[in-house]
Enzyme design. Structure first.
Site, mmCIF file in Angstrom:
data_model
loop_
_atom_site.group_PDB
_atom_site.id
_atom_site.type_symbol
_atom_site.label_atom_id
_atom_site.label_comp_id
_atom_site.label_asym_id
_atom_site.label_seq_id
_atom_site.Cartn_x
_atom_site.Cartn_y
_atom_site.Cartn_z
ATOM 1 N N LYS A 107 0.811 -1.211 0.000
ATOM 2 C CA LYS A 107 0.000 0.000 0.000
ATOM 3 C C LYS A 107 0.847 1.266 0.000
ATOM 4 O O LYS A 107 0.345 2.348 -0.294
ATOM 5 C CB LYS A 107 -0.966 -0.002 1.177
ATOM 6 C CG LYS A 107 -2.074 -1.027 1.021
ATOM 7 C CD LYS A 107 -3.156 -0.870 2.075
ATOM 8 C CE LYS A 107 -4.278 -1.864 1.861
ATOM 9 N NZ LYS A 107 -3.865 -3.261 2.160
ATOM 10 N N ASP A 108 2.137 1.145 0.318
ATOM 11 C CA ASP A 108 3.036 2.299 0.242
ATOM 12 C C ASP A 108 3.001 2.952 -1.137
ATOM 13 O O ASP A 108 3.058 4.179 -1.239
ATOM 14 C CB ASP A 108 4.490 1.871 0.533
ATOM 15 C CG ASP A 108 4.748 1.689 2.028
ATOM 16 O OD1 ASP A 108 4.113 2.395 2.840
ATOM 17 O OD2 ASP A 108 5.589 0.843 2.385
#
Ligand code: PLP
Length: 433
Positions: A107-108
């Site tokens: 998700k970064d």
């Protein structure tokens, strides 16, 4: 580029509006009006290109009309300041490691990109934007770190007190600066309800400029298509004739949808596999044509515990609601906690590769679905150390925590405790703004 709503009940909007609003007024999800094709020459040269160059080329197809090229290139380069390597696990099975970013989960990529794009749109404006995000663990850490120090934006992370792991909590309560952690005496669903109520509250919205940073936002989900091109580029270096099949551990289906967009842009991936845990409404839809969302059940791959996947409507829209073409491109499998756990143990014993519970689903689904003559890639969405306790229980061996991940635990926790009460939450927001 204009963006339309999957519900088709509201008018099209600009990229800026789609990013700032998140959800369309008719509750639909925004989709780009066109999906550009990349030229054949790009696919001929791609195996010699690095991640940043590939991503910049893809990003221009989506966002090139709306953001000056040098700024867009910088947004992409700043987002992808870490490697996304493809490694061989065994004959014909490769893993794309998406967990080398600051919070050790995929998700970064979306969170960092969205932060930079939102900042591009609002930094010259007077009023600060408040991002509200409810988290059961992973999203909060990615969003908080992605937005940390970004100009013009303040982030409020709501999380259920005592219900996230120590590592996860440290990743969004120790940052300071423009990140405020609100520790709610309640469940994740309570946190989500508080956020939803905030978006519907007229007084709050007249006084504050609120937005959300969940995966329905086009600026969070579209950039996830970048690494599918990079995966393919790395694979064909080893096997120029590879027929690639990509297996994606799936929850809200944002990651998978981004892969389907890459295919639509011409990426020659044969097909996709969606890996589910026991929350398998998507698999059920593929098998039967019926979609019946329901409450989620808890599993050891908890970032995939989703009973009503928010990006499902995007997949339907992308394929014109045609079940047959959808099932031509995607098959799905589901796994129990026991199967996931056994796989983590056995794979480490046999190959030396340590899976996290989410990646383990992707690996299992690939092993089950790969046909002779195909080359398989599964996405490892989180570092195994992020799920240390579970992984250690499965393998019976200690997991070493990377230094950068352990570093979060060194800093002082700061959070504001709140009861599960909307009027008090509202007061706190106004006071802290
Ligand atoms: C969010 C998440 C997923 C699920 O991704 P979706 O885009 O919601 O399908 C899988 N694995 C991990 C580790 C996650 O954090």
């Amino acid at each position: 580029m204009r963006y339309y709503s999957t519900q088709k009940q509201s008018s099209t909007v600009s990229l800026k509006e789609a990013v700032v609003k998140g959800l369309a007024p008719d509750r639909g999800l925004y989709m780009p009006e066109t999906i550009g094709q990349l030229p054949t020459s790009f696919y001929k040269e791609i195996s010699g290109m690095n991640l940043t160059t590939i991503a910049q080329t893809v990003a221009r197809k989506f966002f090139g009309e709306d953001i000056p090229q040098d700024e867009l290139d910088t947004i992409v380069a700043d987002t992808l300041s870490f490697a996304i390597p493809l490694r061989k696990v065994e004959e014909n099975i490769w893993v794309l490691e998406l967990f080398h970013g600051p919070t050790f989960a995929f998700k970064d990529v979306g969170a960092r990109f969205m932060a930079r794009m939102l900042s591009h749109f609002v930094k010259k404006e007077q009023e600060e934007v408040k991002v509200l995000v409810a988290t059961s663990g992973d999203t909060g850490s990615a969003v908080a770190n992605g937005f940390l120090g970004v100009e013009g934006i303040h982030v409020f992370v709501l999380y259920p007190s005592g219900k996230v792991s120590d590592i996860q909590e440290a990743q969004f309560t120790t940052l300071g600066k423009n990140i405020t952690a609100l520790e709610v005496d309640g469940t994740f669903d309570d946190c989500q309800a508080l956020v939803k109520n905030a978006f519907m509250d007229e007084e709050l919205n007249s006084q504050l400029r609120l937005t959300s940073a969940n995966s329905i936002n086009v600026a969070r989900f579209l950039p996830q298509s970048f690494y599918y091109f990079h995966a393919w580029a790395q694979l064909i270096r080893h096997n120029p004739a590879a027929k690639a099949v990509i297996s994606v551990p799936s929850g809200n289906l944002g990651n998978l949808t981004a892969g389907l967009f890459a295919k639509r842009m011409g990426l020659p991936v044969e097909r996709f596999i969606a890996a589910n845990n026991r929350n398998d409404v998507f698999r059920e839809y593929l098998l039967t044509g019926n979609y019946s969302p329901r409450s989620s059940v808890q599993t050891i791959a908890n970032a995939m515990d989703v009973g009503a996947p928010s990006n499902f409507d995007r997949i339907l829209d992308l394929y014109g609601h045609d079940h047959r073409t959808i099932t031509g491109d995607i098959t799905a499998y589901r796994y129990s906690d026991e199967e996931i756990c056994n796989t983590i143990r056995v794979t480490q014993q046999q190959t030396g590769y340590l899976l996290d519970p989410h990646g383990a689903c992707g690996y299992l689904a690939l092993k089950e679905g790969l046909q002779p003559g195909e080359s398989g890639i599964f996405l490892a969405t989180a570092h195994p150390a992020k799920f240390k306790e579970t992984v250690e229980e499965c393998t019976g061996k200690p997991v070493t925590i990377p230094e950068d991940l352990a570093a979060f635990m060194q800093n002082k926790k700061e959070s504001i405790e709140l009861p599960n009460d909307f009027s008090l939450f509202k007061k706190a927001l106004l006071r802290l703004s």
